[in-house]
Design a protein around this motif. Structure first.
Motif, PDB file in Angstrom:
ATOM      1  N   ARG A  87      -7.482 -25.319  -6.705  1.00  0.00           N
ATOM      2  CA  ARG A  87      -6.619 -26.465  -6.358  1.00  0.00           C
ATOM      3  C   ARG A  87      -5.639 -26.132  -5.247  1.00  0.00           C
ATOM      4  NH1 ARG A  87      -5.881 -26.961 -12.423  1.00  0.00           N
ATOM      5  NH2 ARG A  87      -7.721 -28.137 -13.073  1.00  0.00           N
ATOM      6  N   ALA A  88      -5.244 -24.855  -5.178  1.00  0.00           N
ATOM      7  CA  ALA A  88      -4.314 -24.440  -4.130  1.00  0.00           C
ATOM      8  C   ALA A  88      -4.956 -24.472  -2.751  1.00  0.00           C
ATOM      9  CB  ALA A  88      -3.796 -23.036  -4.411  1.00  0.00           C
ATOM     10  N   GLN A  89      -6.294 -24.508  -2.707  1.00  0.00           N
ATOM     11  CA  GLN A  89      -7.003 -24.490  -1.429  1.00  0.00           C
ATOM     12  C   GLN A  89      -7.663 -25.814  -1.073  1.00  0.00           C
ATOM     13  OE1 GLN A  89      -8.948 -20.679  -0.171  1.00  0.00           O
ATOM     14  NE2 GLN A  89      -9.140 -20.419  -2.374  1.00  0.00           N
ATOM     15  N   VAL A  90      -7.726 -26.737  -2.034  1.00  0.00           N
ATOM     16  CA  VAL A  90      -8.481 -27.968  -1.845  1.00  0.00           C
ATOM     17  C   VAL A  90      -7.548 -29.173  -1.721  1.00  0.00           C
ATOM     18  CG1 VAL A  90     -10.070 -29.584  -2.970  1.00  0.00           C
ATOM     19  CG2 VAL A  90     -10.542 -27.127  -3.040  1.00  0.00           C
ATOM     20  N   VAL A 160      -2.394 -28.561   4.403  1.00  0.00           N
ATOM     21  CA  VAL A 160      -3.123 -27.552   5.181  1.00  0.00           C
ATOM     22  C   VAL A 160      -4.221 -26.927   4.324  1.00  0.00           C
ATOM     23  CG1 VAL A 160      -2.874 -25.635   6.810  1.00  0.00           C
ATOM     24  CG2 VAL A 160      -0.899 -27.070   6.290  1.00  0.00           C
ATOM     25  N   PRO A 161      -5.171 -27.738   3.854  1.00  0.00           N
ATOM     26  CA  PRO A 161      -6.172 -27.219   2.920  1.00  0.00           C
ATOM     27  C   PRO A 161      -7.202 -26.320   3.588  1.00  0.00           C
ATOM     28  CG  PRO A 161      -6.714 -29.460   3.548  1.00  0.00           C
ATOM     29  CD  PRO A 161      -5.362 -29.161   4.158  1.00  0.00           C
ATOM     30  N   VAL A 178     -10.431 -43.934  12.097  1.00  0.00           N
ATOM     31  CA  VAL A 178     -11.615 -43.075  12.036  1.00  0.00           C
ATOM     32  C   VAL A 178     -11.387 -41.807  12.851  1.00  0.00           C
ATOM     33  CG1 VAL A 178     -14.054 -42.893  12.702  1.00  0.00           C
ATOM     34  CG2 VAL A 178     -13.201 -44.984  11.602  1.00  0.00           C
ATOM     35  N   ARG A 179     -10.762 -41.954  14.011  1.00  0.00           N
ATOM     36  CA  ARG A 179     -10.455 -40.777  14.826  1.00  0.00           C
ATOM     37  C   ARG A 179      -9.491 -39.838  14.103  1.00  0.00           C
ATOM     38  NH1 ARG A 179     -10.822 -44.633  19.074  1.00  0.00           N
ATOM     39  NH2 ARG A 179      -8.585 -45.074  18.970  1.00  0.00           N
ATOM     40  N   LEU A 180      -8.564 -40.396  13.350  1.00  0.00           N
ATOM     41  CA  LEU A 180      -7.647 -39.565  12.562  1.00  0.00           C
ATOM     42  C   LEU A 180      -8.415 -38.714  11.551  1.00  0.00           C
ATOM     43  CD1 LEU A 180      -4.700 -42.021  11.796  1.00  0.00           C
ATOM     44  CD2 LEU A 180      -4.561 -39.905  13.123  1.00  0.00           C
ATOM     45  N   VAL A 181      -9.365 -39.346  10.872  1.00  0.00           N
ATOM     46  CA  VAL A 181     -10.185 -38.609   9.901  1.00  0.00           C
ATOM     47  C   VAL A 181     -10.900 -37.453  10.580  1.00  0.00           C
ATOM     48  CG1 VAL A 181     -12.187 -38.746   8.376  1.00  0.00           C
ATOM     49  CG2 VAL A 181     -10.489 -40.580   8.362  1.00  0.00           C
ATOM     50  N   HIS A 182     -11.486 -37.724  11.739  1.00  0.00           N
ATOM     51  CA  HIS A 182     -12.254 -36.699  12.431  1.00  0.00           C
ATOM     52  C   HIS A 182     -11.348 -35.587  12.964  1.00  0.00           C
ATOM     53  CE1 HIS A 182     -15.898 -39.565  13.122  1.00  0.00           C
ATOM     54  NE2 HIS A 182     -15.614 -39.354  11.850  1.00  0.00           N
ATOM     55  N   THR A 183     -10.140 -35.936  13.405  1.00  0.00           N
ATOM     56  CA  THR A 183      -9.183 -34.916  13.843  1.00  0.00           C
ATOM     57  C   THR A 183      -8.786 -34.023  12.686  1.00  0.00           C
ATOM     58  OG1 THR A 183      -8.305 -36.345  15.592  1.00  0.00           O
ATOM     59  CG2 THR A 183      -6.894 -34.536  14.848  1.00  0.00           C
ATOM     60  N   MET A 184      -8.550 -34.630  11.542  1.00  0.00           N
ATOM     61  CA  MET A 184      -8.174 -33.895  10.339  1.00  0.00           C
ATOM     62  C   MET A 184      -9.276 -32.928   9.928  1.00  0.00           C
ATOM     63  SD  MET A 184      -7.008 -35.804   6.859  1.00  0.00           S
ATOM     64  CE  MET A 184      -6.545 -34.956   5.368  1.00  0.00           C
ATOM     65  N   VAL A 185     -10.516 -33.394   9.969  1.00  0.00           N
ATOM     66  CA  VAL A 185     -11.658 -32.546   9.620  1.00  0.00           C
ATOM     67  C   VAL A 185     -11.780 -31.392  10.612  1.00  0.00           C
ATOM     68  CG1 VAL A 185     -14.179 -32.484   9.544  1.00  0.00           C
ATOM     69  CG2 VAL A 185     -12.934 -34.331   8.388  1.00  0.00           C
ATOM     70  N   THR A 186     -11.633 -31.696  11.897  1.00  0.00           N
ATOM     71  CA  THR A 186     -11.753 -30.670  12.932  1.00  0.00           C
ATOM     72  C   THR A 186     -10.690 -29.594  12.764  1.00  0.00           C
ATOM     73  OG1 THR A 186     -12.722 -32.227  14.511  1.00  0.00           O
ATOM     74  CG2 THR A 186     -11.708 -30.239  15.414  1.00  0.00           C
ATOM     75  N   GLU A 187      -9.459 -29.985  12.489  1.00  0.00           N
ATOM     76  CA  GLU A 187      -8.390 -29.006  12.285  1.00  0.00           C
ATOM     77  C   GLU A 187      -8.704 -28.083  11.107  1.00  0.00           C
ATOM     78  OE1 GLU A 187      -4.443 -30.489  12.026  1.00  0.00           O
ATOM     79  OE2 GLU A 187      -4.472 -31.401  14.012  1.00  0.00           O
ATOM     80  N   THR A 188      -9.264 -28.664  10.057  1.00  0.00           N
ATOM     81  CA  THR A 188      -9.595 -27.872   8.871  1.00  0.00           C
ATOM     82  C   THR A 188     -10.666 -26.834   9.179  1.00  0.00           C
ATOM     83  OG1 THR A 188      -9.043 -29.743   7.432  1.00  0.00           O
ATOM     84  CG2 THR A 188     -10.349 -27.986   6.465  1.00  0.00           C
ATOM     85  N   THR A 189     -11.710 -27.238   9.874  1.00  0.00           N
ATOM     86  CA  THR A 189     -12.797 -26.298  10.163  1.00  0.00           C
ATOM     87  C   THR A 189     -12.384 -25.266  11.203  1.00  0.00           C
ATOM     88  OG1 THR A 189     -13.747 -27.844  11.788  1.00  0.00           O
ATOM     89  CG2 THR A 189     -14.584 -27.952   9.541  1.00  0.00           C
ATOM     90  N   GLN A 190     -11.549 -25.655  12.157  1.00  0.00           N
ATOM     91  CA  GLN A 190     -11.147 -24.708  13.200  1.00  0.00           C
ATOM     92  C   GLN A 190     -10.312 -23.559  12.654  1.00  0.00           C
ATOM     93  OE1 GLN A 190      -9.300 -27.123  16.266  1.00  0.00           O
ATOM     94  NE2 GLN A 190     -11.237 -27.402  17.346  1.00  0.00           N
TER      95      GLN A 190
END
Length: 241
Positions: A87-90, A160-161, A178-190
């Motif tokens: 839970r601390a990471q998700v 900051v998951p 939709v762009r916000l969602v994709h930015t959020m996903v990109t930050e997480t993977t980067q």
């Protein structure tokens, strides 16, 4: 305590791994014998018709449900035995925003920040990032569904998951959302994490997906790189543009 950095940066550990993961409700099998892995720095798109088990799978990975059998890990931590560490990471954003209507937008974020050890995080920044600048003192009960969705995204974003789990994230959002969602996903993977996105809007999800997991009747129908899936295959799997 703030979330730890994903261990994948220094160790060869899957961001998510599931082995024979199964959940039953009474006599009904919601998901059954799911085995797959998600590498760090990647996005898994989960598709399938209504009732195929998408939401159940996401809730199992987020520790909101316990498996009936099988196992799943998040950066090596078992979702049952090490639930608190998972839970601390998700960060999990469900299909319904789940924000508190009686609180203001700022109070919602302050509460979320306190829960993940970021009590002194400046909330104005996060409100601006999701297009809610100037609305921080407004009660959430006055918000549209799209505005509530944006607030739910901000609540997950500020955590900051290491693993971002999104269930139908595009509901109620315009093109900017939709762009916000994709930015959020990109930050997480980067930063070395991963994202799992379940959606019926396969065209939007496919833009950010590295892999696609297709569910049918709770079982794994297919799992392959996103480039292997033509539009008509995903449509047949139960998604639709």
């Amino acid at each position: 305590m703030s979330n730890p950095d994903p261990p994948a940066a220094s160790a060869d550990i899957p961001a998510i791994a599931a082995t024979a993961l199964t959940r039953r409700f009474g006599r009904a099998w919601a998901v059954r014998d799911l085995t797959f892995a998600v590498p760090p720095r990647s996005v898994l798109l989960v598709v399938g018709p209504n009732g195929s088990g998408k939401t159940t799978l996401l809730r199992l990975l987020a520790t909101a449900l316990r498996p009936t059998s099988g196992k799943a890990t998040v950066f090596g931590h078992d979702v049952v035995a090490h639930a608190e560490m998972v839970r601390a990471q998700v960060a999990f954003v469900s299909a319904t925003p789940g924000v508190y209507d009686s609180l203001t937008a700022r109070e919602n974020l302050q509460f979320a920040a306190a829960m993940c050890g970021r009590r002194f995080e400046p909330m104005t920044l996060w409100l601006e990032r999701v297009g809610l600048a100037g609305l921080g003192e407004h009660p959430v009960r006055t918000f549209s569904q799209g505005m509530k969705r944006r607030l739910a995204l901000a609540r997950a974003w500020l955590a900051v998951p290491s693993v971002l789990i999104l269930d139908e994230p595009y509901n109620g959002l315009d093109a900017e959302g939709v762009r916000l969602v994709h930015t959020m996903v990109t930050e997480t993977t980067q930063r070395g994490g991963c994202a799992v996105v379940a959606t019926q809007e396969w065209e939007r999800g496919r833009r950010i997906a590295d892999g696609v997991l297709v569910l049918s009747g709770g079982r794994l129908a297919d799992h392959a790189p996103a480039a292997h899936f033509a539009a008509h295959i995903l449509t047949m799997a139960g998604s639709h543009p």
